[in-house]
Scaffold this active site. Sequence first.
Site, PDB file in Angstrom:
ATOM      1  N   ASP A  27       0.870  -1.171   0.000  1.00 39.71           N
ATOM      2  CA  ASP A  27       0.000   0.000   0.000  1.00 39.71           C
ATOM      3  C   ASP A  27       0.910   1.226   0.000  1.00 39.71           C
ATOM      4  OD1 ASP A  27      -2.352   1.678   0.486  1.00 39.71           O
ATOM      5  OD2 ASP A  27      -1.598   1.818   2.539  1.00 39.71           O
ATOM      6  N   ASP A  64      -0.141   5.039   1.010  1.00 38.93           N
ATOM      7  CA  ASP A  64      -0.361   5.993   2.099  1.00 38.93           C
ATOM      8  C   ASP A  64      -0.420   5.303   3.454  1.00 38.93           C
ATOM      9  OD1 ASP A  64      -0.794   8.589   0.634  1.00 38.93           O
ATOM     10  OD2 ASP A  64      -2.298   7.355  -0.351  1.00 38.93           O
TER      11      ASP A  64
END
Length: 238
Positions: free
Chosen positions: A17, A19
């Site tokens: 991922d 953020d």
Amino acid sequence: MSRDTTTPLTAAAALFDLDGTLIDSEPRSQELWRRLFAAHDLAITPALLASLSGRRSADVIAEHLHRFSPGLTPDDLRRDLRRLDEETSLPEARLMRGARTLLNRLRNAGIPTALVTSGGLKYATRHLARLDVADHFATLVTADDVTHGKPDPEGYLLACSRLGVDPRQALVFEDSAAGIRAARASGAACIAVGNPPPATTSETLAVVHDLADTPEIRRADGKAYQDQATPRRGEASP
């Protein structure tokens, strides 16, 4: 799903991922949502802010459109969000602790990596280039590539398909409840980063606050994680 973290992990691919996992962008993201809501004279609570983490902006806007003035469209709010994202007073995103060390370890081990983000392609490539880590990723899956955002597993399944690996041999790094559930629904194993929601930590192999503290990862020998669920499209873990 706890394990002995001194035992090396195996993976055919590592999926990240963006953020809150690869980059510390949560202060920027939260401030961006605060400014969008404030620009339309709406209050936003800490609980509401937390519920937006790890999700596509299009999904968030669709869910909360009823809070905004009648007549505003999702396109109107997305334009507002893009305009606000250009404001120089927003906090700048930085690499998470240990991120560069872990990426170099994975490269040296011959393990391909992919990025699976709820952000758009322009957003992702800008941050990866600015932080000088773009060349670590064999493929990027962004909000523009999927029909269903996290917690749906579509993004992780697509990344595994592009890399040519069985999702059950993939290792995902995630920080949010939506992301962890997406990873688990794909059949992948997951390492939680930072301070994940307590309810999700039982779904992960380990929790690391510094990515450099991730257990050793060796290239998979063809065996999938034996305790992982069968990958399923369109269904997220409860």
